[in-house]
Design a protein around this motif. Structure first.
Motif, PDB file in Angstrom:
ATOM      1  N   ARG A 176      38.261  30.166  47.301  1.00 45.03           N
ATOM      2  CA  ARG A 176      39.551  30.828  47.045  1.00 45.03           C
ATOM      3  C   ARG A 176      40.481  29.878  46.309  1.00 45.03           C
ATOM      4  O   ARG A 176      41.103  30.241  45.307  1.00 45.03           O
ATOM      5  N   LEU A 221      43.087  31.804  43.765  1.00 43.21           N
ATOM      6  CA  LEU A 221      43.375  33.105  44.368  1.00 43.21           C
ATOM      7  C   LEU A 221      44.281  32.921  45.583  1.00 43.21           C
ATOM      8  O   LEU A 221      44.049  32.030  46.407  1.00 43.21           O
ATOM      9  N   SER A 222      45.302  33.723  45.679  1.00 39.58           N
ATOM     10  CA  SER A 222      46.200  33.646  46.835  1.00 39.58           C
ATOM     11  C   SER A 222      45.524  34.230  48.066  1.00 39.58           C
ATOM     12  O   SER A 222      44.541  34.971  47.967  1.00 39.58           O
ATOM     13  N   SER A 280      43.134  41.248  50.186  1.00 41.60           N
ATOM     14  CA  SER A 280      42.947  42.584  49.614  1.00 41.60           C
ATOM     15  C   SER A 280      41.473  42.849  49.332  1.00 41.60           C
ATOM     16  O   SER A 280      40.951  43.916  49.646  1.00 41.60           O
ATOM     17  N   GLN A 301      47.053  40.050  54.801  1.00 39.79           N
ATOM     18  CA  GLN A 301      47.207  38.615  54.539  1.00 39.79           C
ATOM     19  C   GLN A 301      47.439  37.871  55.834  1.00 39.79           C
ATOM     20  O   GLN A 301      46.914  36.777  56.035  1.00 39.79           O
ATOM     21  N   SER A 306      46.158  36.301  38.359  1.00 33.73           N
ATOM     22  CA  SER A 306      47.355  37.101  38.604  1.00 33.73           C
ATOM     23  C   SER A 306      47.135  38.549  38.164  1.00 33.73           C
ATOM     24  O   SER A 306      47.603  39.480  38.815  1.00 33.73           O
ATOM     25  N   ASN A 332      46.798  36.479  49.862  1.00 36.08           N
ATOM     26  CA  ASN A 332      47.032  37.921  49.757  1.00 36.08           C
ATOM     27  C   ASN A 332      45.996  38.584  48.851  1.00 36.08           C
ATOM     28  O   ASN A 332      45.483  39.663  49.166  1.00 36.08           O
ATOM     29  N   GLY A 333      45.685  37.940  47.736  1.00 33.20           N
ATOM     30  CA  GLY A 333      44.694  38.482  46.820  1.00 33.20           C
ATOM     31  C   GLY A 333      43.319  38.564  47.452  1.00 33.20           C
ATOM     32  O   GLY A 333      42.623  39.583  47.338  1.00 33.20           O
ATOM     33  N   LYS A 371      46.768  45.120  43.992  1.00 33.99           N
ATOM     34  CA  LYS A 371      47.990  45.692  44.573  1.00 33.99           C
ATOM     35  C   LYS A 371      48.202  47.127  44.089  1.00 33.99           C
ATOM     36  O   LYS A 371      48.587  47.999  44.862  1.00 33.99           O
ATOM     37  N   GLU A 381      45.055  40.150  40.872  1.00 29.74           N
ATOM     38  CA  GLU A 381      45.868  40.410  42.065  1.00 29.74           C
ATOM     39  C   GLU A 381      46.749  41.627  41.848  1.00 29.74           C
ATOM     40  O   GLU A 381      46.892  42.460  42.744  1.00 29.74           O
ATOM     41  N   GLU A 382      47.340  41.742  40.676  1.00 29.75           N
ATOM     42  CA  GLU A 382      48.181  42.903  40.378  1.00 29.75           C
ATOM     43  C   GLU A 382      47.358  44.183  40.385  1.00 29.75           C
ATOM     44  O   GLU A 382      47.810  45.223  40.875  1.00 29.75           O
TER      45      GLU A 382
END
Length: 88
Positions: A12, A17-18, A24, A30, A66, A20-21, A73, A69-70
């Protein structure tokens, strides 16, 4: 941390990668992922299986993290909206 969680955390971070990502992708919150990765709660069988599957996937370097991740989301938002519409 156990060996599986060490591997997941190392990858990760290497991929930028966060939590949160990754949460998901692993289909957990998270907060729950944070507790698991911090050793506060054990990872259940289903989560461990999803972690193994994620580690088996090729790394994703063709797109900025990013952006991925978007996208994750956006899918979550759309799924929640669809569920709301189906309930009504």
């Amino acid at each position: 941390m156990d060996e599986l969680i060490d591997k997941v955390e190392n990858r990760r971070k290497a991929e930028g990668l966060s939590q949160n990502g990754l949460a998901s992708v692993l289909q957990v919150s998270q907060g729950h992922y944070s507790k698991v990765s911090g050793g506060l709660v054990p990872a259940g069988k289903k989560l461990r299986l999803r972690m193994d599957e994620w580690l088996d996937r090729p790394t994703i370097r063709s797109r900025p993290v990013s952006e991925l991740e978007e996208l994750a989301k956006s899918i979550q938002r759309d799924t929640r909206r669809l569920m709301q519409l189906l309930r009504n």
